[in-house]
Scaffold this motif. Structure first.
Motif, PDB file in Angstrom:
ATOM      1  N   TYR A 408       0.816  -1.219   0.000  1.00 31.52           N
ATOM      2  CA  TYR A 408       0.000   0.000   0.000  1.00 31.52           C
ATOM      3  C   TYR A 408       0.847   1.264   0.000  1.00 31.52           C
ATOM      4  CZ  TYR A 408      -2.589   3.907   2.010  1.00 31.52           C
ATOM      5  OH  TYR A 408      -3.106   5.147   2.258  1.00 31.52           O
ATOM      6  N   ALA A 409       0.395   2.240  -0.795  1.00 23.59           N
ATOM      7  CA  ALA A 409       0.936   3.603  -0.743  1.00 23.59           C
ATOM      8  C   ALA A 409      -0.201   4.559  -1.071  1.00 23.59           C
ATOM      9  CB  ALA A 409       2.082   3.780  -1.730  1.00 23.59           C
ATOM     10  N   LYS A 410      -0.278   5.616  -0.313  1.00 23.08           N
ATOM     11  CA  LYS A 410      -1.364   6.579  -0.528  1.00 23.08           C
ATOM     12  C   LYS A 410      -1.205   7.329  -1.836  1.00 23.08           C
ATOM     13  CE  LYS A 410      -3.826  10.295   1.900  1.00 23.08           C
ATOM     14  NZ  LYS A 410      -3.841  11.151   3.113  1.00 23.08           N
ATOM     15  N   GLY A 411      -0.005   7.694  -2.188  1.00 18.91           N
ATOM     16  CA  GLY A 411       0.251   8.386  -3.445  1.00 18.91           C
ATOM     17  C   GLY A 411       0.002   9.874  -3.374  1.00 18.91           C
ATOM     18  N   CYS A 412      -1.178  10.263  -2.964  1.00 18.19           N
ATOM     19  CA  CYS A 412      -1.527  11.678  -2.837  1.00 18.19           C
ATOM     20  C   CYS A 412      -2.806  11.791  -2.033  1.00 18.19           C
ATOM     21  CB  CYS A 412      -1.703  12.334  -4.214  1.00 18.19           C
ATOM     22  SG  CYS A 412      -3.081  11.670  -5.168  1.00 18.19           S
ATOM     23  N   ASP A 413      -3.140  13.019  -1.635  1.00 17.12           N
ATOM     24  CA  ASP A 413      -4.424  13.268  -0.991  1.00 17.12           C
ATOM     25  C   ASP A 413      -5.503  13.427  -2.052  1.00 17.12           C
ATOM     26  OD1 ASP A 413      -3.448  13.211   1.636  1.00 17.12           O
ATOM     27  OD2 ASP A 413      -2.762  15.299   1.478  1.00 17.12           O
ATOM     28  N   ILE A 414      -6.751  13.489  -1.598  1.00 17.43           N
ATOM     29  CA  ILE A 414      -7.861  13.621  -2.541  1.00 17.43           C
ATOM     30  C   ILE A 414      -7.796  14.942  -3.287  1.00 17.43           C
ATOM     31  CG2 ILE A 414     -10.372  13.875  -2.720  1.00 17.43           C
ATOM     32  CD1 ILE A 414     -10.625  11.843  -0.451  1.00 17.43           C
ATOM     33  N   ASP A 415      -7.582  16.018  -2.579  1.00 20.23           N
ATOM     34  CA  ASP A 415      -7.622  17.340  -3.203  1.00 20.23           C
ATOM     35  C   ASP A 415      -6.434  18.151  -2.727  1.00 20.23           C
ATOM     36  OD1 ASP A 415      -8.436  19.478  -4.694  1.00 20.23           O
ATOM     37  OD2 ASP A 415     -10.083  20.071  -3.381  1.00 20.23           O
ATOM     38  N   SER A 416      -5.301  17.883  -3.319  1.00 28.30           N
ATOM     39  CA  SER A 416      -4.054  18.533  -2.909  1.00 28.30           C
ATOM     40  C   SER A 416      -3.125  18.596  -4.109  1.00 28.30           C
ATOM     41  CB  SER A 416      -3.403  17.746  -1.765  1.00 28.30           C
ATOM     42  OG  SER A 416      -2.082  18.194  -1.533  1.00 28.30           O
ATOM     43  N   SER A 417      -2.183  19.518  -4.069  1.00 21.71           N
ATOM     44  CA  SER A 417      -1.180  19.615  -5.135  1.00 21.71           C
ATOM     45  C   SER A 417       0.119  18.892  -4.770  1.00 21.71           C
ATOM     46  CB  SER A 417      -0.879  21.091  -5.427  1.00 21.71           C
ATOM     47  OG  SER A 417      -0.387  21.737  -4.255  1.00 21.71           O
ATOM     48  N   ASP A 418       0.129  18.249  -3.615  1.00 19.27           N
ATOM     49  CA  ASP A 418       1.326  17.575  -3.108  1.00 19.27           C
ATOM     50  C   ASP A 418       1.563  16.261  -3.859  1.00 19.27           C
ATOM     51  OD1 ASP A 418       3.423  16.561  -1.687  1.00 19.27           O
ATOM     52  OD2 ASP A 418       2.349  16.366   0.214  1.00 19.27           O
ATOM     53  N   LYS A 419       2.740  16.154  -4.504  1.00 20.27           N
ATOM     54  CA  LYS A 419       3.103  14.947  -5.253  1.00 20.27           C
ATOM     55  C   LYS A 419       4.218  14.153  -4.571  1.00 20.27           C
ATOM     56  CE  LYS A 419       2.149  17.473  -9.531  1.00 20.27           C
ATOM     57  NZ  LYS A 419       2.717  17.912 -10.847  1.00 20.27           N
ATOM     58  N   SER A 420       4.493  14.476  -3.335  1.00 22.89           N
ATOM     59  CA  SER A 420       5.624  13.839  -2.655  1.00 22.89           C
ATOM     60  C   SER A 420       5.428  12.341  -2.454  1.00 22.89           C
ATOM     61  CB  SER A 420       5.861  14.515  -1.296  1.00 22.89           C
ATOM     62  OG  SER A 420       4.715  14.390  -0.457  1.00 22.89           O
ATOM     63  N   GLY A 421       4.196  11.862  -2.543  1.00 18.75           N
ATOM     64  CA  GLY A 421       3.951  10.435  -2.373  1.00 18.75           C
ATOM     65  C   GLY A 421       4.037   9.636  -3.654  1.00 18.75           C
ATOM     66  N   PHE A 422       4.290  10.305  -4.767  1.00 21.73           N
ATOM     67  CA  PHE A 422       4.331   9.600  -6.052  1.00 21.73           C
ATOM     68  C   PHE A 422       5.446   8.555  -6.098  1.00 21.73           C
ATOM     69  CE2 PHE A 422       2.033  12.529  -9.308  1.00 21.73           C
ATOM     70  CZ  PHE A 422       0.961  12.645  -8.451  1.00 21.73           C
ATOM     71  N   ASP A 454     -16.183  21.491 -12.318  1.00 26.91           N
ATOM     72  CA  ASP A 454     -15.160  20.642 -12.922  1.00 26.91           C
ATOM     73  C   ASP A 454     -15.360  19.235 -12.382  1.00 26.91           C
ATOM     74  OD1 ASP A 454     -12.909  19.331 -13.838  1.00 26.91           O
ATOM     75  OD2 ASP A 454     -11.493  20.886 -13.222  1.00 26.91           O
ATOM     76  N   LEU A 455     -15.714  18.293 -13.244  1.00 27.44           N
ATOM     77  CA  LEU A 455     -16.040  16.940 -12.791  1.00 27.44           C
ATOM     78  C   LEU A 455     -14.893  15.956 -12.979  1.00 27.44           C
ATOM     79  CD1 LEU A 455     -19.748  16.587 -13.977  1.00 27.44           C
ATOM     80  CD2 LEU A 455     -18.822  17.537 -11.858  1.00 27.44           C
ATOM     81  N   ARG A 456     -13.700  16.473 -13.204  1.00 30.72           N
ATOM     82  CA  ARG A 456     -12.535  15.592 -13.235  1.00 30.72           C
ATOM     83  C   ARG A 456     -12.129  15.226 -11.805  1.00 30.72           C
ATOM     84  NH1 ARG A 456      -8.628  19.278 -16.778  1.00 30.72           N
ATOM     85  NH2 ARG A 456      -9.523  20.762 -15.278  1.00 30.72           N
ATOM     86  N   LEU A 457     -11.277  14.230 -11.681  1.00 33.99           N
ATOM     87  CA  LEU A 457     -10.767  13.876 -10.362  1.00 33.99           C
ATOM     88  C   LEU A 457     -10.035  15.077  -9.770  1.00 33.99           C
ATOM     89  CD1 LEU A 457      -9.352  10.283 -11.026  1.00 33.99           C
ATOM     90  CD2 LEU A 457     -11.440  10.883  -9.781  1.00 33.99           C
ATOM     91  N   PRO A 458     -10.304  15.397  -8.520  1.00 30.69           N
ATOM     92  CA  PRO A 458      -9.673  16.583  -7.921  1.00 30.69           C
ATOM     93  C   PRO A 458      -8.199  16.367  -7.611  1.00 30.69           C
ATOM     94  CG  PRO A 458     -11.028  15.437  -6.308  1.00 30.69           C
ATOM     95  CD  PRO A 458     -11.268  14.754  -7.615  1.00 30.69           C
ATOM     96  N   GLY A 459      -7.519  17.481  -7.321  1.00 27.36           N
ATOM     97  CA  GLY A 459      -6.112  17.425  -6.915  1.00 27.36           C
ATOM     98  C   GLY A 459      -5.221  16.899  -8.025  1.00 27.36           C
ATOM     99  N   VAL A 460      -4.246  16.085  -7.629  1.00 28.18           N
ATOM    100  CA  VAL A 460      -3.274  15.536  -8.588  1.00 28.18           C
ATOM    101  C   VAL A 460      -3.527  14.058  -8.844  1.00 28.18           C
ATOM    102  CG1 VAL A 460      -1.503  17.250  -8.064  1.00 28.18           C
ATOM    103  CG2 VAL A 460      -1.611  15.144  -6.704  1.00 28.18           C
ATOM    104  N   GLN A 461      -4.750  13.605  -8.605  1.00 25.33           N
ATOM    105  CA  GLN A 461      -5.039  12.180  -8.780  1.00 25.33           C
ATOM    106  C   GLN A 461      -4.867  11.717 -10.231  1.00 25.33           C
ATOM    107  OE1 GLN A 461      -8.375  10.450  -6.263  1.00 25.33           O
ATOM    108  NE2 GLN A 461      -8.886  12.625  -6.113  1.00 25.33           N
ATOM    109  N   GLU A 462      -5.255  12.560 -11.187  1.00 23.80           N
ATOM    110  CA  GLU A 462      -5.096  12.163 -12.584  1.00 23.80           C
ATOM    111  C   GLU A 462      -3.616  12.051 -12.955  1.00 23.80           C
ATOM    112  OE1 GLU A 462      -7.403  14.692 -15.124  1.00 23.80           O
ATOM    113  OE2 GLU A 462      -9.305  13.811 -14.452  1.00 23.80           O
ATOM    114  N   GLU A 463      -2.793  12.926 -12.390  1.00 23.10           N
ATOM    115  CA  GLU A 463      -1.343  12.821 -12.621  1.00 23.10           C
ATOM    116  C   GLU A 463      -0.789  11.544 -11.998  1.00 23.10           C
ATOM    117  OE1 GLU A 463       1.074  16.459 -12.147  1.00 23.10           O
ATOM    118  OE2 GLU A 463      -0.829  17.461 -11.688  1.00 23.10           O
ATOM    119  N   LEU A 464      -1.309  11.182 -10.834  1.00 25.08           N
ATOM    120  CA  LEU A 464      -0.878   9.939 -10.192  1.00 25.08           C
ATOM    121  C   LEU A 464      -1.197   8.749 -11.089  1.00 25.08           C
ATOM    122  CD1 LEU A 464       0.173   8.351  -7.705  1.00 25.08           C
ATOM    123  CD2 LEU A 464      -2.195   8.379  -6.856  1.00 25.08           C
TER     124      LEU A 464
END
Length: 698
Positions: A408-422, A454-464
């Motif tokens: 398991y890895a969280k990767g990112c929060d739901i609505d955040s710009s933090d990519k440190s978990g990538f 905006d109905l896309r995934l919030p935050g950086v989830q799409e980048e993840l």
């Protein structure tokens, strides 16, 4: 009863669902100014408040305790929209029944559910609270919900009275913006938005809530056409009508009056029986009666309706509840219902290369902000849930495959710009045989006043998702959200997509059942998933237009920069197996206005798994005096078929179900030719035939 005591029965008090200090308004007891409570719950507490109230209030009239029990009281079930994806009225009925049992145990006898607003704009946050875009399906679900909440009769033990809301057109708010205006033809009102309410009332719904919004310029809270002409006269509803929270006073910013007294005058005379909430009725109706602006006979009728409900609930005989009843919260039986309803409601949108089900023994990388999340998978309006009792996706999958097989890895929060978990997410993905991504919305991104442009995934989830896809590992994305999500930027980079909606207390176990193949997914969409926000509103039962988009000429009803087709249509959903349809039969080719047509079709499971199929019956009126929808759902059956076997699915189509309101607002069945369509979805029509109505009615 004097006038103050009467008006007190029409006044509701209590703690707002939005918070604030809980008060029981003891200073109102002696004058009899409290008829019901909102948000006061718990067996011990409601018994205490009831005892104190009745010891002081005139005539010892008990209060009704009400709460928004939308998809669970303690045990949380899938949100209503998610439940509707099951296309199974038994799921809706059972979720409502268990919710009622837990609420009843806590002293609650009145729920403000079901919400039966048709919703065709996924930007609207409360789309999660209803049953989708189609009036027929929503009507069937509304009926089932009322039956589940109320049982066989009002006052049945372990049941509560239901409230059909929000009357009416609340789901048609312009721009998908909550509380906004609704502006539509009377034909659309009566043919699309009214039928689910009629179904709820026909099922016995004891109460109805007026909507916040204005309809064609007149707020629903003071709209005599809606509340008297349609609700009381046309639909024959004789139960209690309650305002929504604060809606009476909000007539002032609606600009139809400039003070509370006039607002009360408008609302009560339009047909509001009970005000939610507090003192505007208490403070103004006695004076309005004295001035002759409100008739005392109308006050008496409203009070009678309230007292009849209390009598039917048995409150005059026994206004208390047994406190040991609360032991049913989170019982194994209730959890079993939560698990089964959740897994029956998940929709398989994509499954290339048969990534699902995942074989036991596989190494799984579980990544994403919803994987170890106990609260957000519950959804909005989750009652008095206890998130710590939620089974997470991680817990469910690890329980099915073994903790040693799941990384398991969280990767990112739901609505955040933090990519440190990538980086950590990429590391475990490379070690795995298959990746499961748990992505989506937080619970407070849908629900009341939670509208999104905006109905896309919030935050950086799409980048993840894009980063994980670069590993080349097969990916299954599980999307948790209260509304349709736009997936165009990433859906081609994953092999499999499960739309889970918001699945409740047993989320992890339900997901694990599907991932492992213990349960074959059978959910189907009840609302259209747009390709982009620019397509909204988009729904399957649209009119054809004079220049349909056939791709033949430039001047067609199309977009220059997007398809007209949705990403996923109404009724869509895949299975681990395949079904073949054949032998469509109609009992006759012509019917009269008072006859019915029997329809049958054979469904064969030609795949490798036992499974359930949702057989969908659509009809098109080929020629009408008004343009008619390209197709309309008129029936559905969810059937279990073992692999290699065939079942016969039967429908009965009554001529009356073909009626509509014409341009002159006459309710008619027009003679002529109709097309029968049997489909796996609204777009995947596999069998067709025609029939005729010989004699219509006007």
């Amino acid at each position: 009863m004097n006038i103050n005591e009467k008006v007190g029965q029409l006044s509701q008090f209590g703690r707002s669902i939005y918070g604030g200090v809980e008060s029981y308004y003891e200073d109102h007891y002696k004058e009899g100014k409290i008829g019901s409570y909102l948000g006061v719950t718990g067996a011990n507490k409601t018994n205490m408040v009831q005892k104190n109230l009745m010891s002081e209030t005139p005539h010892n009239i008990p209060a009704i305790f009400a709460y928004d029990v939308i998809h669970g009281y303690k045990t949380t079930f899938p949100t209503p929209l998610t439940q509707s994806f099951s296309w199974d009225t038994n799921v809706v009925r059972e979720c409502a029944s268990v919710s009622a049992k837990e609420a009843y145990a806590a002293g609650v006898k009145w729920t403000f559910a079901p919400m039966v607003d048709i919703a065709r704009d996924p930007r609207w946050g409360r789309i999660m609270e209803g049953y989708g875009e189609d009036p027929y399906l929503c009507s069937e679900m509304a009926k089932a919900a009322v039956e589940g909440y109320q049982g066989d009769f009002i006052g049945q033990k372990d049941k509560v009275i239901a409230c059909a809301k929000h009357f009416v057109t609340y789901g048609a708010c312009i721009g998908g913006r909550d509380y906004n205006s609704a502006d539509m033809s009377l034909q659309t009102l009566h043919d699309v938005y009214i039928p689910p309410f009629k179904a709820a009332f026909d099922a016995g719904a004891a109460t109805c809530m007026a909507a916040f919004n204005d309809f064609n310029g007149v707020p629903c809270t003071c709209n005599k056409y809606l509340l008297k002409d349609v609700l009381r006269k046309q639909l024959g509803f004789d139960g209690v009508v309650i305002s929504d929270a604060g809606a009476v006073v909000e007539l002032i910013p609606h600009n139809v009056c400039d003070n509370v007294k006039d607002a009360v005058d408008l609302a009560f005379n339009a047909g509001i029986d009970i005000i939610m909430a507090f003192d505007p009725f208490n403070d103004n109706i006695p004076e309005l009666v004295e001035e002759g602006r409100i008739n005392i006979e109308d006050v008496d009728k409203a009070v009678e309706r309230v007292l009849v409900i209390k009598e039917l609930l048995g409150l005059f005989d026994d206004p208390f509840v047994e406190e040991e009843g609360e032991q049913c919260f989170f019982s194994p039986e209730h959890r079993a219902v939560a698990r089964d309803s959740a897994r029956r409601s998940v929709v398989l949108l994509k499954n290339e290369e048969k990534v699902l089900p995942i074989e036991k023994g596989a190494k799984i990388a579980l990544i994403g902000p919803l994987a170890e999340n106990k609260a957000d998978v519950l959804g909005s309006w989750a009652g008095l849930c206890e998130p710590e009792k939620t089974i997470t996706v991680m817990e469910g999958i690890a329980g099915a495959y073994g903790w040693e097989k799941v990384f398991y890895a969280k990767g990112c929060d739901i609505d955040s710009s933090d990519k440190s978990g990538f980086d950590e997410a990429l590391h475990i993905a490379k070690q795995a045989d298959v990746v499961i991504l748990a992505v989506g919305e937080s619970r407070d991104m849908s629900g009341e006043a939670c509208c999104r442009s905006d109905l896309r995934l919030p935050g950086v989830q799409e980048e993840l998702i894009s980063k994980i896809a670069e590993t080349g590992k097969p990916i299954c994305a599980i999307v948790f959200a209260g509304r349709p999500i736009v997936m165009e930027s990433w859906k081609d980079s994953v092999k499999s997509i499960l739309f889970a909606g918001q699945t409740g207390t047993e989320t992890g176990n339900a997901v694990a059942d599907i991932i492992s193949g213990e349960y074959n997914p059978s959910g189907r969409l009840t609302c259209t998933f747009p390709y982009s926000v620019g397509q909204i509103p988009i729904y399957y039962s649209a009119l054809n237009t004079g220049r349909p988009a056939l791709g033949k000429i430039r001047f067609e009803a199309k977009y220059m920069d997007a398809p007209i087709e949705p990403a996923y249509c109404f009724g869509y959903g895949l299975s681990y197996t395949e079904f073949e349809y054949s032998n469509l039969k109609l009992s006759k080719k012509e019917i009269n206005k008072d006859e019915f047509l029997d329809i049958s079709v054979n469904v064969k499971n030609i795949g490798e798994f036992d499974g359930e199929e949702v057989v969908q019956l659509y009809v098109r009126d080929l020629i009408g005096t008004s343009a008619r929808p390209m197709k309309e759902l008129k029936g559905f059956k969810k059937v279990f078929v073992k692999k290699g076997e065939t079942v016969k699915v039967e429908f009965r189509l009554h001529a009356l179900s073909l009626a509509f309101h014409n341009f002159d607002m006459e309710y008619v069945i027009e003679p002529g030719e109709f097309k029968i369509m049997i489909g796996k979805s609204s777009q995947d029509i596999v069998l067709e035939d025609n029939f005729y109505v010989k004699e219509g009615i006007i």
